[in-house]
Design a protein around this motif. Structure first.
Motif, short mmCIF file in Angstrom:
data_model
loop_
_atom_site.label_atom_id
_atom_site.label_comp_id
_atom_site.label_asym_id
_atom_site.label_seq_id
_atom_site.Cartn_x
_atom_site.Cartn_y
_atom_site.Cartn_z
N ASP A 22 -22.86 -1.36 -14.02
CA ASP A 22 -24.20 -1.85 -14.31
C ASP A 22 -24.16 -3.26 -14.88
OD1 ASP A 22 -25.20 0.65 -13.54
OD2 ASP A 22 -25.02 1.46 -15.57
N VAL A 23 -23.23 -3.50 -15.81
CA VAL A 23 -23.09 -4.84 -16.39
C VAL A 23 -22.65 -5.82 -15.32
CG1 VAL A 23 -21.90 -6.21 -18.13
CG2 VAL A 23 -22.58 -3.86 -18.65
N GLN A 24 -21.76 -5.38 -14.44
CA GLN A 24 -21.31 -6.24 -13.34
C GLN A 24 -22.50 -6.70 -12.50
OE1 GLN A 24 -19.23 -4.24 -10.17
NE2 GLN A 24 -18.13 -6.08 -9.55
N ALA A 25 -23.39 -5.78 -12.14
CA ALA A 25 -24.54 -6.14 -11.32
C ALA A 25 -25.43 -7.15 -12.02
CB ALA A 25 -25.32 -4.88 -10.96
N LYS A 26 -25.61 -6.98 -13.32
CA LYS A 26 -26.46 -7.91 -14.08
C LYS A 26 -25.83 -9.30 -14.14
CE LYS A 26 -30.03 -5.51 -15.78
NZ LYS A 26 -31.45 -5.94 -15.68
N LEU A 27 -24.53 -9.36 -14.40
CA LEU A 27 -23.87 -10.66 -14.50
C LEU A 27 -23.80 -11.36 -13.15
CD1 LEU A 27 -20.96 -9.87 -17.01
CD2 LEU A 27 -23.13 -11.02 -17.46
N VAL A 28 -23.57 -10.59 -12.09
CA VAL A 28 -23.55 -11.19 -10.75
C VAL A 28 -24.92 -11.79 -10.42
CG1 VAL A 28 -23.39 -10.66 -8.29
CG2 VAL A 28 -21.67 -9.78 -9.86
N ALA A 29 -25.98 -11.12 -10.84
CA ALA A 29 -27.32 -11.63 -10.58
C ALA A 29 -27.58 -12.96 -11.29
CB ALA A 29 -28.37 -10.60 -11.00
N THR A 30 -26.86 -13.22 -12.40
CA THR A 30 -27.04 -14.49 -13.11
C THR A 30 -26.10 -15.58 -12.60
OG1 THR A 30 -25.46 -13.92 -14.87
CG2 THR A 30 -27.75 -13.25 -15.19
N GLY A 31 -25.28 -15.26 -11.61
CA GLY A 31 -24.43 -16.28 -11.01
C GLY A 31 -22.97 -16.18 -11.35
N LEU A 32 -22.54 -15.21 -12.16
CA LEU A 32 -21.12 -15.05 -12.46
C LEU A 32 -20.46 -14.20 -11.38
CD1 LEU A 32 -21.02 -14.44 -16.32
CD2 LEU A 32 -20.65 -16.57 -15.08
N GLU A 33 -19.21 -14.47 -11.12
CA GLU A 33 -18.47 -13.73 -10.09
C GLU A 33 -17.58 -12.70 -10.77
OE1 GLU A 33 -15.28 -14.46 -6.44
OE2 GLU A 33 -16.16 -16.17 -7.51
N VAL A 34 -18.07 -11.47 -10.83
CA VAL A 34 -17.29 -10.37 -11.40
C VAL A 34 -16.52 -9.73 -10.26
CG1 VAL A 34 -17.37 -8.26 -12.77
CG2 VAL A 34 -19.10 -10.04 -13.12
N GLU A 35 -15.21 -9.95 -10.24
CA GLU A 35 -14.42 -9.52 -9.10
C GLU A 35 -14.19 -8.01 -9.10
OE1 GLU A 35 -10.91 -12.03 -9.35
OE2 GLU A 35 -11.79 -13.35 -7.84
N THR A 36 -13.81 -7.46 -10.25
CA THR A 36 -13.53 -6.02 -10.31
C THR A 36 -13.98 -5.47 -11.65
OG1 THR A 36 -11.29 -6.39 -11.19
CG2 THR A 36 -11.52 -6.20 -8.80
N VAL A 37 -14.15 -4.17 -11.69
CA VAL A 37 -14.37 -3.44 -12.94
C VAL A 37 -13.26 -2.40 -13.03
CG1 VAL A 37 -15.90 -2.00 -14.30
CG2 VAL A 37 -16.87 -3.80 -12.86
N GLU A 38 -12.33 -2.61 -13.96
CA GLU A 38 -11.17 -1.73 -14.10
C GLU A 38 -11.50 -0.59 -15.06
OE1 GLU A 38 -6.47 -1.97 -15.51
OE2 GLU A 38 -7.67 -3.80 -15.30
N GLN A 39 -11.22 0.62 -14.61
CA GLN A 39 -11.46 1.80 -15.43
C GLN A 39 -10.18 2.16 -16.17
OE1 GLN A 39 -14.55 3.21 -15.50
NE2 GLN A 39 -15.35 1.83 -13.92
N LEU A 40 -10.07 1.78 -17.44
CA LEU A 40 -8.89 2.12 -18.22
C LEU A 40 -8.98 3.58 -18.65
CD1 LEU A 40 -8.48 -1.01 -20.55
CD2 LEU A 40 -7.52 -0.60 -18.28
N GLY A 41 -7.85 4.25 -18.57
CA GLY A 41 -7.80 5.65 -18.99
C GLY A 41 -8.39 6.60 -17.97
N ALA A 42 -8.64 6.13 -16.75
CA ALA A 42 -9.18 7.02 -15.73
C ALA A 42 -8.19 8.15 -15.44
CB ALA A 42 -9.48 6.23 -14.46
N GLY A 43 -8.64 9.36 -15.51
CA GLY A 43 -7.78 10.52 -15.27
C GLY A 43 -6.97 10.96 -16.46
#
Length: 842
Positions: A22-43
Motif C-alpha cells: 500500500d505504501v509502495q503504491a502511494k509513493l509511486v503515485a508521487t513520483g518515487l520509484e519503489v522497486e521492490t517490497v521485501e517481506q522480512l521474516g516471511a514463513g
C-alpha cells in the motif's frame, strides 16, 4: 534506499493495517520509484527464543569441530529442562546468551526444525546465526551472541524485529533528500495527507568559542562545518539490538557503537557524519585542497595519492580524511581490546563528531578520481541539506551519551559561509500551462508548501525553496512538483496531430526496408558500440595507408583499449559473432546498420557552444564543420551452416557467394542492380573477394565488398573457419537508386527461355560474361541467371564453362522461335567478341 516500514512509522502515523504494498503504491503515485517490497521474516514461525549456554562438550573424531551444548530456554520448551543442541560454531562460550530455535519451528526458506540425531547425539533444535534468520551479516561471522540482560525464554522474533517490510527505493540523481528516512517520511506524509514528525527538529545549542578548533581554508568547497566533542565513552559499549537491526534492514553492517551511531544518523537525517578518535587528532581540524603528491591511507586500507582538486580534512600532520568520501586510517575509532596483563579494556573514549556540507561537484569528482564510492559521497553528490548539519551532530551526540555513557562537552564549533535562501519567481498558472490542466492558485500554493516552500504573492508567486531541495532551481521544477503530487495519472492523454505530408523520409524508408529484407533472409540484427582500437585494425590486416586507418580519437574513451570511433562496421559484428560462437551458437548470421566515422582532414576545430542561450545558426554550422564524414553503412557476417539439415534434405555451409547475395539483397531494396567483380581488399581472402559496384551518374562506383575472410584474420580474431562478411555503403546506394522502387510490370505474353553454355578462360570473371550477354541480347531480355559453373577435362585445362538461363519476352506480342533465337545469338556474339568465349558444344 532501503526503508523499513517499522522505522518509517516513527515519523508518520500510517493507517493501521497499511502494508508495504500500500505504501509502495502511494509513493509511486508521487513520483518515487519503489522497486521492490521485501517481506522480512516471511514463513518464520516460532518457537524462537533467547537461550543461555550452560555447558559445552567438545566432540572428538570428526573432520570439523563439533560441540554438544546444553542451553537454558526457560519455559519455552514446556519443561524448563535444559535443551540439548549440537552446534559447529565457535564464537560463543558458556554463559553467553544466544538465539535458539526449537523443534516445531520453521525458519525462512521453509526450513522446518525437528529433533534429529547427528554426530552421535540427538540435537533438539538449533543455535542460530544471523544468516539463518534472514538478518544478513552482523559482523560476528557466526552465532548471534546477545547482550546479557535478556532472560532465557524471551521471544526472539519480537526482540530481533525479524518480521518487517522493507521498501527498496531507486532514488534519482536529483533527489538526494530521499536518501534518508526524513526525506522518505516527508514524501509519505504528503502522499497520505498526514503530519510529519521531523527528526531534524532538535534543540541545538548555539556555537561558542570553546569548541574544537576548526579552520576552513576553502569556503567554496565547504560552506558549513560543525564539530562536537563527546568524552568518557565506554569502549566496551555495544550497539543495542534495535540500532543494529535498523542498520541491517537498511543494508548496512553493524561495526562498532560510534560508527553505527554516525551511520544511523546519516540514514535518519541524510547528513553524512564522521567520528574521529580525539586522542589521535593533532591540533586544529582543517579543510583545504590537497597538495599534489600528498598521500592518505583511507579506512579501507588503501594508500592514495591525492590530486590538487581533492578536498581533504587535515590536522597538524596533514590529511586525515577525503572530505565527504572516506576518513583516514590514522584517526580511526579504535576497537575495544583487553590488555592481556591487566585485563583493562582499551579503546576509543573520546570522539570529535564532524557534520559538514561539501560542494557536490567536488565530492563527485574526488569519488570518481579515486574510484571510491561511499554512502557519504552518494549523498553529497546528490545534494545534502546544509541546515541539517547541526541537528545531525546533536542527534549523534545524544545517542553517544545515551548508549555509551559519554558526556557531551559544552563547546560547539560551527564554521558557516554566509548564504541566503534561494527564491524563484513563477506565475501562479505556470503549472497549468505546463501540464495542460487547470490546477488553480490555491492548489499550486498548497502543493509547494507541502514540499517545504514558503510562498508569497497572488498572480506572481515568490517561492523560497527549502534547504533540503537543491534540485528546485527554476519555475519548471516547481511546476513538476505540483504535477507529480497532483498525480501523473490525472494528466490527460492527448496524441499530437502531425501535419499532412510528414513522416519517414525516403532515406529512413530505405534503411527500414534493408533491415526487414536482411531479417527475412535469416540475418539477426546486432547493435554494437561504435568504438574500436588500433589492434583490431591490425588483426583485420588493414594497411597503413588504408583510409580506414584515419580515425577520430576520443578524449575520454570508455575503454583505453578502444579510443577510436569506428571506420568500418566489421569489428563490432565480428566480435559479436565470436562471442556467440564461443557460447555454443555455431550457425550464425548477423547484420548491423549504423554510422561510420571517416575524417577527411579538412575538419575545423570544434567550438564550445553556449549553455545560457540557444546557439546561433552560425555556431551550429561551425560545429557541423568540425564533424567528420559519417556515412551510413550496412554489414553482415556469418559462419557455419547457411541452410540446416533436416527431414527436407541436406543443409549447406555458408560460402562467399552468400556474402555477395547479401549485397544484392540490400541493393535490390534501393532499386540498384549491382555489378560484381573480383577484388583484393582486407580483410577478405584475395581469391574469394568481390567488389560491389553501382552506376552513379553513368560511372561505376565502388559501394562495398563481400567475400570470405582471410584465414589469417579468422585466426587472429578467434573466428570460425570460412567466416564470411559483406559491407556496403547505403548512402552511395541511395544515390545510385532511381527513387522509389517500382513494382515490376507483369506481361500477359508467354516467356521464351533459352539456355547457353560458354567456355572461357578461368581468369575471366563471370560478371564480365554476364555484362556482355546483357548488352548483346537487347531489349527483349527480361532476366539473366547463372545456374552452373563447370571445370574439368571436358572443357580443357585453364578453362571453365558458364551456363546461363536467358528469359526473353516482348511487352506487346508473343515472340516467335526465330526472334528468341536471334536475341540469343546476338547475346552470344557479344560475349564471344568481348571475352573470347566459345559456345560449348559448337
Amino acid at each position: 534506499m532501503r526503508v523499513p516500514l517499522s522505522w518509517l512509522r516513527e515519523y508518520v502515523d500510517l493507517p493501521d493495517g497499511e502494508s508495504g504494498r500500500d505504501v509502495q503504491a502511494k509513493l509511486v503515485a508521487t513520483g518515487l520509484e519503489v522497486e521492490t517490497v521485501e517481506q522480512l521474516g516471511a514463513g518464520l514461525e516460532g518457537p524462537l527464543v533467547v537461550g543461555k549456554v550452560l555447558t559445552i562438550e567438545e566432540l572428538e573424531g570428526f573432520k570439523k569441530p563439533i560441540r554438544f551444548c546444553t542451553v537454558d530456554v526457560g519455559q519455552a520448551n514446556g519443561t524448563g529442562e535444559p535443551q540439548e543442541i549440537v552446534c559447529g560454531a565457535r564464537n560463543f562460550a558458556v554463559g553467553d546468551k544466544v538465539v535458539v530455535v526449537l523443534p516445531g519451528a520453521t525458519l525462512p526458506g521453509d526450513f522446518k526444525i525437528a529433533a534429529r540425531k547427528t554426530y552421535g547425539k540427538v540435537s533438539h533444535g538449533m543455535i542460530c546465526s544471523g544468516d539463518e534468520l534472514g538478518m544478513g551479516d552482523d559482523g560476528s561471522g557466526g552465532i548471534i551472541v546477545l547482550p546479557p540482560e535478556y532472560e532465557p525464554g524471551t521471544d526472539a522474533i519480537e526482540l530481533l524485529q525479524l518480521v518487517d517490510e522493507v521498501l527498496d527505493i531507486a532514488v534519482t540523481a536529483n533527489r538526494g533528500d530521499c536518501l534518508s528516512m526524513r526525506g522518505i517520511a516527508r514524501e509519505a506524509a504528503i502522499a497520505y495527507g498526514l503530519p510529519l514528525r521531523d527528526p531534524a527538529l532538535l534543540d541545538v545549542p548555539p556555537p561558542n568559542s570553546y569548541g574544537y578548533p576548526v579552520k576552513v581554508a576553502d569556503p567554496m568547497g565547504c560552506d558549513r562545518f560543525t564539530a562536537r566533542t563527546v568524552v568518557g565513552l565506554d569502549p566496551e559499549a555495544r550497539s543495542p539490538i534495535w540500532l543494529q537491526r535498523r542498520l541491517q534492514k537498511a543494508g548496512m553492517r553493524p561495526i562498532s557503537l560510534a560508527v553505527d551511531v554516525t551511520n544511523y544518523v546519516m540514514l535518519e537525517l541524510g547528513q553524512p557524519l564522521h567520528a574521529y578518535d580525539r586522542t589521535r587528532v593533532e591540533g586544529t581540524i582543517g579543510v583545504r585542497r590537497a597538495e599534489p603528491g600528498e598521500k592518505l591511507t583511507t579506512l579501507d586500507g588503501t594508500k592514495r595519492v591525492l590530486d590538487a582538486g581533492d578536498l581533504v580534512i587535515t590536522d597538524n600532520r596533514g590529511p586525515i580524511g577525503l572530505a565527504g568520501v572516506m576518513g583516514g586510517a590514522n584517526t580511526e575509532i579504535a576497537d575495544a581490546v583487553a590488555d592481556p596483563e591487566t585485563g583493562v579494556v582499551n579503546g576509543t573514549t573520546e570522539v570529535v563528531v564532524e557534520a559538514a556540507h561539501f560542494d557536490a561537484v567536488s565530492i563527485a569528482r574526488t569519488a570518481r578520481r579515486h574510484r571510491l564510492t561511499s554512502e557519504a559521497s552518494k549523498r553529497f553528490e546528490r545534494g545534502v541539506d546544509p541546515q541539517a548539519a547541526s541537528a545531525a551532530a546533536q542527534r549523534t551526540v545524544d545517542l553517544l551519551v545515551l548508549l555509551a555513557g559519554g558526556t557531551a562537552e559544552a563547546g560547539v564549533t560551527e564554521v558557516v559561509s554566509p548564504s541566503g535562501p534561494r527564491t524563484i519567481t513563477v506565475s501562479a498558472d505556470h503549472p497549468d500551462r505546463v501540464a495542460g490542466v487547470t490546477y488553480g492558485r490555491e492548489t499550486v500554493v498548497r502543493r509547494l508548501q507541502q514540499v517545504g516552500c514558503d510562498v508569497y504573492g497572488q498572480d506572481e508567486l515568490v517561492v523560497t525553496v527549502p534547504s533540503w531541495r537543491p534540485d528546485l532551481t527554476d519555475p519548471n521544477d516547481l511546476a513538476e512538483e505540483v504535477i507529480r503530487l497532483e498525480g501523473y495519472e490525472n494528466l490527460p492523454s492527448t496524441l499530437p496531430k502531425p501535419p499532412a505530408g510528414r513522416g519517414l523520409t525516403e532515406r529512413q524508408r530505405l534503411h527500414r526496408r534493408v533491415g526487414r529484407a536482411l531479417a527475412g533472409a535469416g540475418y539477426v540484427e546486432a547493435l554494437n558500440y561504435p568504438f574500436i582500437g588500433e589492434t583490431v585494425l591490425d588483426q583485420l590486416g588493414v594497411e597503413d595507408d588504408d583510409p580506414r586507418r584515419r580515425a577520430v580519437r576520443l578524449v575520454n574513451p570508455l575503454s583505453d583499449e578502444e579510443p577510436l570511433l569506428r571506420t568500418t562496421l566489421l569489428p563490432g559484428l565480428l566480435g559479436a559473432l565470436r562471442r556467440n560462437d564461443g557460447r555454443g551458437s555455431h550457425d550464425l548470421a548477423l547484420f548491423e546498420t549504423g554510422l561510420v566515422f571517416r575524417p577527411t582532414g579538412d575538419e575545423k576545430p570544434s567550438v564550445r557552444l553556449p549553455v545560457d542561450r540557444r546557439p546561433t545558426d552560425e555556431e551550429i554550422a561551425a560545429l557541423d564543420a568540425a564533424l567528420p564524414e559519417q556515412p551510413r553503412r550496412v554489414a553482415v557476417v556469418f559462419a557455419g551452416a547457411r541452410e540446416q539439415d533436416g527431414w527436407w534434405g541436406k543443409g549447406r555451409p555458408a560460402t562467399w557467394a552468400d556474402a555477395v547475395e547479401a549485397g544484392r539483397i540490400v541493393a535490390r531494396e534501393a532499386g540498384v542492380e549491382l555489378i560484381v567483380r573480383q577484388d583484393q581488399h582486407a580483410p577478405f581472402h584475395p581469391g574469394r573477394c568481390a567488389a560491389l559496384l553501382a552506376l552513379i551518374d553513368g560511372e561505376e562506383v565502388l559501394v562495398g565488398n563481400a567475400g570470405e575472410l582471410h584465414p589469417r584474420v579468422t585466426k587472429a580474431l578467434g573466428l570460425p573457419e570460412r567466416t564470411g562478411a559483406m559491407e556496403i555503403d547505403l548512402d552511395r546506394l541511395e544515390r545510385a537508386g532511381l527513387g522509389a522502387v517500382q513494382a515490376p510490370r507483369i506481361s500477359t505474353f508467354p516467356v521464351a527461355t533459352q539456355d547457353v553454355a560458354l567456355i572461357v578462360d578461368a581468369s575471366v570473371p563471370a560478371a564480365e560474361v554476364e555484362t556482355a550477354l546483357r548488352s548483346g541480347a537487347g531489349e527483349l531480355l527480361e532476366s539473366l541467371r547463372l545456374f552452373d559453373v563447370f571445370t574439368g577435362e571436358q572443357v580443357g585445362e585453364g578453362k571453365k564453362s558458364l551456363a546461363y538461363a536467358l528469359r526473353f519476352r516482348a511487352p506487346d506480342r508473343t515472340l516467335t522461335a526465330d526472334e528468341a533465337s536471334a536475341a540469343r545469338d546476338a547475346a552470344v556474339a557479344a560475349a564471344v567478341e568481348r571475352t573470347g568465349a566459345v559456345l560449348r558444344g559448337a
